[in-house]
Design a protein around this motif. Structure first.
Motif, mmCIF file in Angstrom:
data_model
loop_
_atom_site.group_PDB
_atom_site.id
_atom_site.type_symbol
_atom_site.label_atom_id
_atom_site.label_comp_id
_atom_site.label_asym_id
_atom_site.label_seq_id
_atom_site.Cartn_x
_atom_site.Cartn_y
_atom_site.Cartn_z
ATOM 1 N N GLN A 69 0.854 -1.182 0.000
ATOM 2 C CA GLN A 69 0.000 0.000 0.000
ATOM 3 C C GLN A 69 0.893 1.236 0.000
ATOM 4 N N THR A 70 0.317 2.368 -0.370
ATOM 5 C CA THR A 70 1.093 3.605 -0.393
ATOM 6 C C THR A 70 0.544 4.613 0.602
ATOM 7 N N PHE A 71 1.404 5.570 0.985
ATOM 8 C CA PHE A 71 0.999 6.662 1.858
ATOM 9 C C PHE A 71 1.649 7.945 1.348
ATOM 10 N N THR A 72 1.136 9.077 1.800
ATOM 11 C CA THR A 72 1.678 10.363 1.350
ATOM 12 C C THR A 72 2.322 11.169 2.470
ATOM 13 N N THR A 73 1.954 10.900 3.722
ATOM 14 C CA THR A 73 2.511 11.658 4.837
ATOM 15 C C THR A 73 2.970 10.708 5.935
ATOM 16 N N GLU A 74 3.792 11.214 6.825
ATOM 17 C CA GLU A 74 4.264 10.419 7.958
ATOM 18 C C GLU A 74 3.101 10.005 8.854
ATOM 19 N N ASP A 75 2.185 10.919 9.079
ATOM 20 C CA ASP A 75 1.020 10.602 9.903
ATOM 21 C C ASP A 75 0.201 9.472 9.298
ATOM 22 N N GLU A 76 0.021 9.519 7.987
ATOM 23 C CA GLU A 76 -0.748 8.464 7.331
ATOM 24 C C GLU A 76 -0.022 7.131 7.428
ATOM 25 N N ALA A 77 1.296 7.149 7.297
ATOM 26 C CA ALA A 77 2.078 5.919 7.404
ATOM 27 C C ALA A 77 1.889 5.268 8.772
ATOM 28 N N VAL A 78 1.975 6.069 9.825
ATOM 29 C CA VAL A 78 1.813 5.545 11.181
ATOM 30 C C VAL A 78 0.395 5.045 11.395
ATOM 31 N N GLN A 79 -0.581 5.791 10.883
ATOM 32 C CA GLN A 79 -1.975 5.377 11.043
ATOM 33 C C GLN A 79 -2.216 4.022 10.381
ATOM 34 N N ALA A 113 12.183 1.690 7.208
ATOM 35 C CA ALA A 113 13.296 2.038 6.328
ATOM 36 C C ALA A 113 13.271 3.542 6.072
ATOM 37 N N THR A 114 14.296 4.238 6.559
ATOM 38 C CA THR A 114 14.397 5.682 6.377
ATOM 39 C C THR A 114 15.847 6.106 6.506
ATOM 40 N N GLY A 115 16.189 7.198 5.834
ATOM 41 C CA GLY A 115 17.525 7.762 5.958
ATOM 42 C C GLY A 115 17.596 8.909 6.937
ATOM 43 N N ASP A 116 16.509 9.199 7.610
ATOM 44 C CA ASP A 116 16.406 10.348 8.510
ATOM 45 C C ASP A 116 16.320 9.858 9.959
ATOM 46 N N ARG A 117 17.360 10.119 10.753
ATOM 47 C CA ARG A 117 17.391 9.662 12.141
ATOM 48 C C ARG A 117 16.250 10.270 12.967
ATOM 49 N N ASP A 118 15.958 11.541 12.733
ATOM 50 C CA ASP A 118 14.884 12.184 13.486
ATOM 51 C C ASP A 118 13.546 11.537 13.179
ATOM 52 N N ARG A 119 13.324 11.241 11.897
ATOM 53 C CA ARG A 119 12.070 10.569 11.525
ATOM 54 C C ARG A 119 12.001 9.190 12.175
ATOM 55 N N ALA A 120 13.098 8.470 12.155
ATOM 56 C CA ALA A 120 13.121 7.134 12.758
ATOM 57 C C ALA A 120 12.718 7.211 14.229
ATOM 58 N N ALA A 121 13.250 8.211 14.942
ATOM 59 C CA ALA A 121 12.926 8.369 16.359
ATOM 60 C C ALA A 121 11.454 8.710 16.554
ATOM 61 N N ARG A 122 10.934 9.600 15.719
ATOM 62 C CA ARG A 122 9.524 9.997 15.842
ATOM 63 C C ARG A 122 8.590 8.827 15.561
ATOM 64 N N VAL A 123 8.861 8.122 14.470
ATOM 65 C CA VAL A 123 7.943 7.071 14.024
ATOM 66 C C VAL A 123 7.987 5.866 14.958
ATOM 67 N N THR A 124 9.188 5.436 15.349
ATOM 68 C CA THR A 124 9.264 4.266 16.223
ATOM 69 C C THR A 124 8.549 4.506 17.545
ATOM 70 N N GLN A 125 8.581 5.747 18.022
ATOM 71 C CA GLN A 125 7.901 6.070 19.275
ATOM 72 C C GLN A 125 6.393 5.908 19.147
ATOM 73 N N ARG A 126 5.869 6.099 17.947
ATOM 74 C CA ARG A 126 4.419 6.063 17.734
ATOM 75 C C ARG A 126 3.901 4.682 17.306
ATOM 76 N N LEU A 127 4.792 3.792 16.902
ATOM 77 C CA LEU A 127 4.352 2.485 16.423
ATOM 78 C C LEU A 127 3.962 1.574 17.589
ATOM 79 N N VAL A 128 2.865 0.844 17.418
ATOM 80 C CA VAL A 128 2.427 -0.136 18.413
ATOM 81 C C VAL A 128 3.058 -1.479 18.037
ATOM 82 N N ALA A 129 4.103 -1.850 18.776
ATOM 83 C CA ALA A 129 4.829 -3.082 18.456
ATOM 84 C C ALA A 129 5.731 -3.457 19.617
#
Length: 487
Positions: free
Chosen positions: A393-403, A417-433
């Motif tokens: 599936q595809t997404f357009t924003t970080e919020d949509e990806a997490v949702q 998979a990301t090249g941005d350390r800040d994004r990695a920190a933000r997204v991993t904090q929000r993932l339920v896993a």
């Protein structure tokens, strides 16, 4: 050879239960079949409530002595078990490959060495299990881990011996006695483990192994009033039955269940790395609870990612798992194959498109499959297939990806998979896993907590968390006064 022994590639395997340090046969048997070619491997003793009672009684009788065995001696015996595993890696590898269809090269180089490591790790962790004493108004608090009692361990078929010893090793290290019920589709290496443990000097009754169907022996084990811990890896429906069964005795449970994990690929990721991670999800013919089966890709790079994925997937070699060149073996059972095919057929009928695969092969092989044009609320996105089937599936924003990533009833793992350390920190904090991998997959350390959220499980095991589960934690508070002696 006797009537209770079968031979797999020259390796003799006893088909009876292991109870109280002795082999015990059942009146009835069930047939064990190899998924590689459908050949009958042999008839296995089929346990019932009677064998369950015998095994729990043996574990209960052996518990007092084992619980009071010194930590050093328990650790020594567990290291001896590990030595025995290492001496028989080739035997264990070929028997398990024949029994469950996973790659022989993986069993030789990774899985069976990990079995030995399971015993060594928890033996060593036992010797270092400690909590610093602390003071409360001059009183000393001392935390200890007391063995809980007989433990029932129920394990799956996708990595039979490794997942069994992931439970057996810490339970024994904790001072508990064990009744292990391996999956009925893959009972053979558990029987070999009984031989190895006995040769290592594990006392009779400390480890018991009973074979059979969950409906016939599993309920008797999980409802038994003398069982003090239950650890289960498997499906949600089975876990619900076990929970109900254990409720009457308030038996503590550790449940590691299914997953529908996401792989999030952002536009700033190394797309070649991301495509490689996605193809890794076909490992063990997709029969991995942690597999990231839902690939979520940022829309701007979806076309390029898909191109690279298809290119890498085309190099996969599917065939006999005993061949060194094979990357993917068969699926475990005809029933499982029919389940996988049903998921895919219904998805295609609902509008999904198979980019690759989408069909059965010969025998028990299913072609690696990638489905697109799938709805978020569709069965194929929401339910665990447990086969070589991925969705994109595809997404357009970080919020949509997490949702999208969090929008299932599961929460076992996630890969990012990301090249941005800040994004990695933000997204991993929000993932339920329970586990999140960033730019990698399946890197696991026994020191780490392991388990799932939501319908992916209850509790955590690994490291000290395993001892927390298999033990009764005690805090002893001692006053500074009141002593007759002052030594």
């Amino acid at each position: 050879m006797t009537e209770h022994t079968l031979t797999v590639a020259g390796v003799a395997v006893d088909t009876r239960h292991w109870i109280g340090g002795e082999r015990v046969a059942s009146a009835e048997t069930f047939t064990d079949v190899s998924p590689i070619d459908g050949s009958v491997l042999g008839e296995i003793s089929r346990g019932t409530a009677a064998e369950a009672d015998l095994a729990v009684a043996a574990a209960k009788a052996a518990f007092p002595a084992w619980a009071t065995t010194s930590r050093a001696e328990r650790a020594r015996i567990l290291h001896a078990v590990a030595d025995g595993v290492e001496k028989r890696i080739e035997d264990l590898a070929i028997v398990e490959t024949t029994d469950n269809g996973a790659l022989l090269r993986s069993h030789r180089r990774g899985v069976m060495p990990r079995v030995a490591h399971n015993f060594r790790f928890f033996a060593d962790r036992l010797l270092n299990l400690d909590h610093e004493d602390f003071e409360t108004r001059g009183h000393t608090n001392h935390v200890s881990w007391d063995p809980a009692g007989p433990s029932v361990l129920i394990t799956p078929w996708n990595a039979p011996l490794m997942l069994s010893t992931w439970k057996v090793a810490p339970a024994l290290a904790a001072g508990n006695t064990v009744v292990l019920k391996p999956a009925e589709w893959t009972p053979l290496t558990a029987s070999l483990l009984a031989d190895i443990a006995a040769e290592a000097g594990l006392p009779a009754g400390v480890l018991n192994i009973v074979q059979g169907y969950g409906s016939e022996i599993g309920d008797a084990l999980t409802s038994h009033p003398d069982v003090r811990r239950i650890s289960f890896t498997g499906s949600v429906p089975t876990a619900q039955r076990i929970t109900q069964s254990a409720a009457a005795n308030l038996t503590p449970l550790s449940l590691e269940l299914g997953g529908k994990s996401p792989l999030l690929v952002f536009a700033d990721a190394d797309l070649d790395l991301a495509a490689g991670l996605a193809v890794e999800q076909y490992d063990n013919a997709g029969q991995v609870c942690l597999a990231a089966t839902r690939i979520l890709v940022e829309e701007t790079v979806a076309e390029e990612f898909t191109r690279r994925f298809v290119e890498k997937a085309a190099a996969i070699v599917q065939g006999d798992p005993r061949d060194e060149a094979t990357d993917i073996g068969p699926n475990i059972h005809e029933r499982q194959l029919e389940k996988i095919d049903g998921f895919v057929r219904r998805a295609v009928e609902a509008g999904a498109r198979a980019v690759i695969g989408g069909h059965r092969g010969e025998g028990r092989y299913y072609a690696p499959t990638l489905l697109t044009d799938v709805a978020q609320d569709s069965e194929i996105v929401q339910e665990e297939v447990f086969g070589p089937v991925l969705t994109l599936q595809t997404f357009t924003t970080e919020d949509e990806a997490v949702q999208l990533a969090n929008d299932t009833r599961f929460g076992l793992a996630a890969t990012l998979a990301t090249g941005d350390r800040d994004r990695a920190a933000r997204v991993t904090q929000r993932l339920v896993a329970g586990t999140v991998w960033v730019n990698c997959f399946f890197v696991r350390d026994l020191q780490a907590p392991f388990g799932g959220s939501r319908h992916s499980g209850v509790g955590r095991e690994g490291g000290t968390w395993s001892f927390d589960f298999y033990c009764d934690l005690k805090n002893t508070v001692t006053a500074p006064k009141g002593w007759n002696n002052h030594g």
